[in-house]
Write a protein that holds these residues in place. Sequence first.
Motif, mmCIF file in Angstrom:
data_model
loop_
_atom_site.group_PDB
_atom_site.id
_atom_site.type_symbol
_atom_site.label_atom_id
_atom_site.label_comp_id
_atom_site.label_asym_id
_atom_site.label_seq_id
_atom_site.Cartn_x
_atom_site.Cartn_y
_atom_site.Cartn_z
ATOM 1 N N GLY A 11 0.812 -1.216 0.000
ATOM 2 C CA GLY A 11 0.000 0.000 0.000
ATOM 3 C C GLY A 11 0.840 1.257 0.000
ATOM 4 O O GLY A 11 0.545 2.220 -0.717
ATOM 5 N N GLY A 12 1.923 1.268 0.823
ATOM 6 C CA GLY A 12 2.787 2.442 0.891
ATOM 7 C C GLY A 12 3.499 2.700 -0.424
ATOM 8 O O GLY A 12 3.593 3.848 -0.880
ATOM 9 N N ILE A 13 3.996 1.632 -1.050
ATOM 10 C CA ILE A 13 4.692 1.779 -2.334
ATOM 11 C C ILE A 13 3.730 2.276 -3.405
ATOM 12 O O ILE A 13 4.034 3.207 -4.162
ATOM 13 C CB ILE A 13 5.317 0.436 -2.759
ATOM 14 C CG1 ILE A 13 6.498 0.098 -1.831
ATOM 15 C CG2 ILE A 13 5.771 0.480 -4.214
ATOM 16 C CD1 ILE A 13 7.056 -1.293 -2.027
ATOM 17 N N ALA A 14 2.556 1.651 -3.472
ATOM 18 C CA ALA A 14 1.577 2.026 -4.501
ATOM 19 C C ALA A 14 1.139 3.468 -4.354
ATOM 20 O O ALA A 14 1.033 4.211 -5.348
ATOM 21 C CB ALA A 14 0.372 1.091 -4.424
ATOM 22 N N SER A 15 0.885 3.898 -3.103
ATOM 23 C CA SER A 15 0.406 5.266 -2.904
ATOM 24 C C SER A 15 1.479 6.285 -3.254
ATOM 25 O O SER A 15 1.179 7.346 -3.827
ATOM 26 C CB SER A 15 -0.066 5.459 -1.457
ATOM 27 O OG SER A 15 1.020 5.341 -0.550
ATOM 28 N N GLU A 16 2.741 5.973 -2.960
ATOM 29 C CA GLU A 16 3.809 6.921 -3.272
ATOM 30 C C GLU A 16 4.079 6.982 -4.771
ATOM 31 O O GLU A 16 4.338 8.065 -5.321
ATOM 32 C CB GLU A 16 5.082 6.552 -2.509
ATOM 33 C CG GLU A 16 6.249 7.510 -2.720
ATOM 34 C CD GLU A 16 5.957 8.939 -2.290
ATOM 35 O OE1 GLU A 16 6.744 9.830 -2.692
ATOM 36 O OE2 GLU A 16 4.971 9.187 -1.569
ATOM 37 N N ILE A 17 4.020 5.832 -5.457
ATOM 38 C CA ILE A 17 4.191 5.844 -6.914
ATOM 39 C C ILE A 17 3.082 6.672 -7.555
ATOM 40 O O ILE A 17 3.333 7.501 -8.445
ATOM 41 C CB ILE A 17 4.190 4.402 -7.474
ATOM 42 C CG1 ILE A 17 5.471 3.676 -7.053
ATOM 43 C CG2 ILE A 17 4.057 4.406 -8.996
ATOM 44 C CD1 ILE A 17 5.511 2.213 -7.448
ATOM 45 N N ALA A 18 1.853 6.459 -7.095
ATOM 46 C CA ALA A 18 0.725 7.216 -7.649
ATOM 47 C C ALA A 18 0.865 8.698 -7.350
ATOM 48 O O ALA A 18 0.580 9.553 -8.206
ATOM 49 C CB ALA A 18 -0.583 6.678 -7.079
#
Length: 203
Positions: free
Chosen positions: A180-187
Amino acid sequence: MPPRHALDVLVAFRMDVTKLRYENWDEVIHYCRYSAMPVGRFMLDVHGESTSTWAASDALCTGLQINNHLQDCAKDFRDLNRVYLPRDALAAAGASVEELGAGKSSPQLLQCLHALAVRTETLLHESRSLAAEVRDFRLGLEISVIQAFADKIVSMLKLRDSLSARVHLSPVELLGHSIGGIASEIARRASGRRPVSKPAAGA
């Protein structure tokens, strides 16, 4: 690199072997100034980030450190006779240090633990801008994951009894919050949005 951050951590090491009690929140923050903040600052310096990122990093590292203090308060007391819970916070709640040796918190001690968790949550809200402030993409992803871990842990500490209940993330939770943290930061980086800091509960 200059030895400033390493020397600061040595100050914390000396405090660990000479100081067993903390009188108030400011003393705990002073300890974190040497035990936690230099670690984040060192990582930022290694990646060539601006010192302007230090304020948010200090808040995140301090929040992580106090989360750990609250998670392990019973173990620290039993094994090391070391208590990071401020004495004035315990007294205000009508609790005592000796209660940390019990298998379950009294209502008074639980009130103190939850109040400290709420205060720690405020620090974590102050750190939300850090991932966006760093230029290094991979470091930004790592910070976003760490922030997600810290936010989840403090939410557990606000509701549970760290003497008798699980207040650590399970492997499944670690994986889920990492993704979740990786996905939100990439987005966020793809869209150019800045992170939104929500007021802490009760603020």
